[in-house]
Design a protein around this motif. Structure first.
Motif, PDB file in Angstrom:
ATOM      1  N   ALA A  69     -11.019 -10.814   2.935  1.00  0.00           N
ATOM      2  CA  ALA A  69     -11.083 -10.486   3.765  1.00  0.00           C
ATOM      3  C   ALA A  69     -10.605  -8.225   4.443  1.00  0.00           C
ATOM      4  CB  ALA A  69     -10.109 -10.686   5.000  1.00  0.00           C
ATOM      5  N   ARG A  70     -11.716  -8.010   5.185  1.00  0.00           N
ATOM      6  CA  ARG A  70     -11.875  -6.343   5.400  1.00  0.00           C
ATOM      7  C   ARG A  70     -10.365  -5.616   5.092  1.00  0.00           C
ATOM      8  NH1 ARG A  70     -16.714  -5.355   7.478  1.00  0.00           N
ATOM      9  NH2 ARG A  70     -18.010  -6.765   7.807  1.00  0.00           N
ATOM     10  N   PRO A  71     -10.266  -4.748   4.967  1.00  0.00           N
ATOM     11  CA  PRO A  71      -9.459  -3.640   4.910  1.00  0.00           C
ATOM     12  C   PRO A  71      -8.479  -3.680   6.650  1.00  0.00           C
ATOM     13  CG  PRO A  71     -10.230  -2.789   3.343  1.00  0.00           C
ATOM     14  CD  PRO A  71     -11.111  -3.611   4.228  1.00  0.00           C
ATOM     15  N   SER A  72      -6.838  -4.040   6.625  1.00  0.00           N
ATOM     16  CA  SER A  72      -7.096  -3.610   8.268  1.00  0.00           C
ATOM     17  C   SER A  72      -5.676  -3.620   7.851  1.00  0.00           C
ATOM     18  CB  SER A  72      -7.257  -5.001   8.888  1.00  0.00           C
ATOM     19  OG  SER A  72      -6.368  -6.226   8.210  1.00  0.00           O
ATOM     20  N   ALA A  73      -5.195  -3.407   8.955  1.00  0.00           N
ATOM     21  CA  ALA A  73      -3.198  -2.966   9.251  1.00  0.00           C
ATOM     22  C   ALA A  73      -2.913  -3.580   8.929  1.00  0.00           C
ATOM     23  CB  ALA A  73      -2.902  -2.353  10.636  1.00  0.00           C
ATOM     24  N   ALA A  74      -3.150  -5.092   8.316  1.00  0.00           N
ATOM     25  CA  ALA A  74      -2.406  -6.517   7.910  1.00  0.00           C
ATOM     26  C   ALA A  74      -2.008  -6.158   6.919  1.00  0.00           C
ATOM     27  CB  ALA A  74      -2.849  -7.705   8.785  1.00  0.00           C
ATOM     28  N   VAL A  75      -2.498  -4.726   6.036  1.00  0.00           N
ATOM     29  CA  VAL A  75      -3.277  -5.375   4.566  1.00  0.00           C
ATOM     30  C   VAL A  75      -1.776  -3.814   4.092  1.00  0.00           C
ATOM     31  CG1 VAL A  75      -3.922  -4.818   2.603  1.00  0.00           C
ATOM     32  CG2 VAL A  75      -4.578  -6.173   3.972  1.00  0.00           C
ATOM     33  N   HIS A  76      -0.480  -4.126   3.072  1.00  0.00           N
ATOM     34  CA  HIS A  76      -0.025  -2.432   3.248  1.00  0.00           C
ATOM     35  C   HIS A  76      -0.120  -2.267   1.849  1.00  0.00           C
ATOM     36  CE1 HIS A  76       2.010  -3.871   6.800  1.00  0.00           C
ATOM     37  NE2 HIS A  76       2.285  -4.788   6.461  1.00  0.00           N
ATOM     38  N   ASP A  77      -0.305  -2.727   0.828  1.00  0.00           N
ATOM     39  CA  ASP A  77      -0.448  -2.562  -0.562  1.00  0.00           C
ATOM     40  C   ASP A  77      -1.715  -3.046  -1.104  1.00  0.00           C
ATOM     41  OD1 ASP A  77      -0.454  -1.005  -2.728  1.00  0.00           O
ATOM     42  OD2 ASP A  77       1.427  -2.124  -2.972  1.00  0.00           O
ATOM     43  N   THR A  78      -2.514  -2.793  -2.215  1.00  0.00           N
ATOM     44  CA  THR A  78      -3.197  -3.313  -2.835  1.00  0.00           C
ATOM     45  C   THR A  78      -2.780  -4.492  -4.120  1.00  0.00           C
ATOM     46  OG1 THR A  78      -4.950  -1.413  -2.353  1.00  0.00           O
ATOM     47  CG2 THR A  78      -5.317  -3.080  -4.597  1.00  0.00           C
ATOM     48  N   ALA A  79      -2.962  -5.810  -4.250  1.00  0.00           N
ATOM     49  CA  ALA A  79      -2.513  -6.605  -4.479  1.00  0.00           C
ATOM     50  C   ALA A  79      -3.358  -8.364  -4.668  1.00  0.00           C
ATOM     51  CB  ALA A  79      -1.251  -7.027  -4.790  1.00  0.00           C
ATOM     52  N   VAL A 101      -9.263 -22.574  -8.838  1.00  0.00           N
ATOM     53  CA  VAL A 101      -8.439 -21.703  -8.896  1.00  0.00           C
ATOM     54  C   VAL A 101      -8.799 -20.940  -7.858  1.00  0.00           C
ATOM     55  CG1 VAL A 101      -8.242 -19.831 -10.288  1.00  0.00           C
ATOM     56  CG2 VAL A 101      -8.068 -21.858 -11.613  1.00  0.00           C
ATOM     57  N   VAL A 102      -8.037 -20.191  -7.130  1.00  0.00           N
ATOM     58  CA  VAL A 102      -7.851 -19.725  -5.661  1.00  0.00           C
ATOM     59  C   VAL A 102      -6.895 -18.099  -6.458  1.00  0.00           C
ATOM     60  CG1 VAL A 102      -7.279 -19.038  -3.654  1.00  0.00           C
ATOM     61  CG2 VAL A 102      -8.403 -21.567  -4.242  1.00  0.00           C
ATOM     62  N   VAL A 103      -8.117 -17.129  -6.365  1.00  0.00           N
ATOM     63  CA  VAL A 103      -7.688 -15.895  -6.363  1.00  0.00           C
ATOM     64  C   VAL A 103      -7.551 -14.992  -4.922  1.00  0.00           C
ATOM     65  CG1 VAL A 103      -7.615 -13.689  -7.169  1.00  0.00           C
ATOM     66  CG2 VAL A 103      -8.463 -15.796  -8.841  1.00  0.00           C
ATOM     67  N   ALA A 104      -6.815 -14.853  -4.325  1.00  0.00           N
ATOM     68  CA  ALA A 104      -6.458 -13.370  -2.740  1.00  0.00           C
ATOM     69  C   ALA A 104      -6.503 -12.598  -3.572  1.00  0.00           C
ATOM     70  CB  ALA A 104      -5.155 -14.763  -2.158  1.00  0.00           C
ATOM     71  N   LEU A 105      -7.559 -11.322  -3.239  1.00  0.00           N
ATOM     72  CA  LEU A 105      -6.986  -9.819  -3.027  1.00  0.00           C
ATOM     73  C   LEU A 105      -7.132  -9.356  -0.968  1.00  0.00           C
ATOM     74  CD1 LEU A 105      -7.938  -7.496  -4.305  1.00  0.00           C
ATOM     75  CD2 LEU A 105      -9.957  -7.661  -3.420  1.00  0.00           C
ATOM     76  N   ALA A 106      -5.618  -8.703  -1.862  1.00  0.00           N
ATOM     77  CA  ALA A 106      -5.541  -7.849  -0.709  1.00  0.00           C
ATOM     78  C   ALA A 106      -5.687  -6.272  -1.092  1.00  0.00           C
ATOM     79  CB  ALA A 106      -4.474  -8.138   0.417  1.00  0.00           C
ATOM     80  N   ALA A 107      -6.691  -5.597  -0.345  1.00  0.00           N
ATOM     81  CA  ALA A 107      -7.094  -4.364  -0.063  1.00  0.00           C
ATOM     82  C   ALA A 107      -6.746  -3.597   0.596  1.00  0.00           C
ATOM     83  CB  ALA A 107      -8.773  -4.329  -0.805  1.00  0.00           C
ATOM     84  N   VAL A 108      -6.045  -2.259   0.675  1.00  0.00           N
ATOM     85  CA  VAL A 108      -6.158  -1.067   1.747  1.00  0.00           C
ATOM     86  C   VAL A 108      -7.242  -0.315   1.958  1.00  0.00           C
ATOM     87  CG1 VAL A 108      -3.348  -0.866   1.563  1.00  0.00           C
ATOM     88  CG2 VAL A 108      -5.180   0.613  -0.203  1.00  0.00           C
ATOM     89  N   ASP A 109      -8.076  -0.392   0.944  1.00  0.00           N
ATOM     90  CA  ASP A 109      -9.433   0.447   1.207  1.00  0.00           C
ATOM     91  C   ASP A 109     -10.463  -0.302  -0.272  1.00  0.00           C
ATOM     92  OD1 ASP A 109      -9.408   1.456  -2.115  1.00  0.00           O
ATOM     93  OD2 ASP A 109      -7.843   2.837  -1.181  1.00  0.00           O
ATOM     94  N   ASP A 110     -12.209   1.087  -0.492  1.00  0.00           N
ATOM     95  CA  ASP A 110     -12.832  -0.767  -0.461  1.00  0.00           C
ATOM     96  C   ASP A 110     -13.007   0.482  -2.191  1.00  0.00           C
ATOM     97  OD1 ASP A 110     -13.581   1.884  -0.390  1.00  0.00           O
ATOM     98  OD2 ASP A 110     -15.845   1.416   0.194  1.00  0.00           O
ATOM     99  N   SER A 111     -12.087   0.817  -2.911  1.00  0.00           N
ATOM    100  CA  SER A 111     -12.206   1.939  -4.379  1.00  0.00           C
ATOM    101  C   SER A 111     -10.951   1.342  -4.831  1.00  0.00           C
ATOM    102  CB  SER A 111     -12.461   3.326  -4.032  1.00  0.00           C
ATOM    103  OG  SER A 111     -10.917   3.770  -3.721  1.00  0.00           O
ATOM    104  N   ALA A 112      -9.731   1.322  -4.714  1.00  0.00           N
ATOM    105  CA  ALA A 112      -8.424   0.924  -6.192  1.00  0.00           C
ATOM    106  C   ALA A 112      -8.900  -0.279  -5.973  1.00  0.00           C
ATOM    107  CB  ALA A 112      -6.659   1.287  -4.537  1.00  0.00           C
ATOM    108  N   HIS A 113      -9.194  -1.299  -6.187  1.00  0.00           N
ATOM    109  CA  HIS A 113      -9.630  -2.268  -7.004  1.00  0.00           C
ATOM    110  C   HIS A 113     -10.437  -2.457  -8.069  1.00  0.00           C
ATOM    111  CE1 HIS A 113     -11.254  -3.279  -3.017  1.00  0.00           C
ATOM    112  NE2 HIS A 113     -11.972  -4.337  -3.826  1.00  0.00           N
TER     113      HIS A 113
END
Length: 267
Positions: A69-79, A101-113
């Motif tokens: 999903a989009r980066p938000s205040a609910a994301v504390h780190d990229t993993a 297989v389901v892979v989930a991405l949490a990203a604090v911005d649009d570049s770190a990953h």
């Protein structure tokens, strides 16, 4: 930039997990990130809402879903988390279901990953590696396989094809292709990476810029591009943007994208 192995800790890998449907699969993948305090529960719900609102566009390859999903205040780190299901479930994708297989991405911005996404796209697109992942007996074995990035597959284009590609590229209108998803930082990056692999093989990379973007931004950026590559669900959401919109079913399949480019640029 972060690598795949640095973003995916073995504690966030589950193998042969039983779930009853796609929502429970995403909740499990999100829960692994919640357990490590990477995200809040609101982000897991946002990943589910993306599929409810936009359809199963996150099912980007046969048997593989990439929840985000989009980066938000609910994301504390990229993993990243990785869940292999005991029994595949239907997401509603006409070609790539059922998902195992389901892979989930949490990203604090649009570049770190971005580097990790390029590695993951190559791994999922490599049949031998993907088969090994589906047969791995433990989370640690999955992690070892994922940490080993396969080489590029396929063969370079012939000299005559390369000349045709170069001539076509030189005469193209804007020298830009958009890859589009719901938020511009997940599935569109998978497609961008595979597309750039094809362009590199053709010797075309120096002519064409590839930009991953979201649905809303794509409508405004279309006037700057030659074409759009995206999923069927996102193509319907985009509608007529004034340039060709080509649907790609498998975001990791270089052959499918190769054929799309040849058609779009008359190569």
């Amino acid at each position: 930039m972060n690598t795949l192995s640095s973003l995916l800790d073995p504690s966030r890998i589950r193998v042969d997990a039983p779930v009853k449907d796609w929502k429970e699969a995403i909740r499990l993948a999100g829960g692994l990130l919640e357990n490590d305090r990477i995200i809040e529960p609101a982000y897991t719900q946002a990943m589910i809402d993306m599929v409810v609102d936009k359809g199963p566009y996150i099912v980007i390859a046969p048997g593989f879903a990439f929840a985000h999903a989009r980066p938000s205040a609910a994301v504390h780190d990229t993993a990243i988390s990785w869940v292999r299901l005991a029994t595949p479930v239907e997401f509603g994708h006409k070609r790539n279901d059922p998902v195992s297989v389901v892979v989930a991405l949490a990203a604090v911005d649009d570049s770190a990953h971005t580097r990790a996404m390029a590695q993951l796209a190559r791994i999922i697109g490599d049949k031998d590696t993907y088969s090994r992942l589906n047969e791995a007996a433990s989370a640690s074995e999955v992690h070892r396989i994922l940490a080993s990035i396969p080489g590029e597959s396929g063969t370079p284009s012939s000299e005559s094809t390369a000349r045709k590609v170069e001539q076509s590229a030189v005469s193209s209108t804007h020298d830009k292709i958009l890859t589009v998803c719901g938020n511009g930082l997940g599935t569109s990056l998978f497609l961008k990476n595979t597309l750039e692999t094809v362009l590199e093989r053709w010797g075309w990379a120096r002519f064409i810029q590839v930009e991953a973007t979201d649905t809303i931004s794509a409508k405004g950026k279309a006037k700057e591009a030659d074409c759009v590559l995206t999923s069927g669900e996102i193509a319907r959401a985009l509608g007529d943007v004034g340039i060709p919109v080509r649907v790609v079913e498998d975001f990791t399949d270089t052959r499918e994208i190769d054929a799309a480019l040849r058609d779009l640029y008359d190569v």
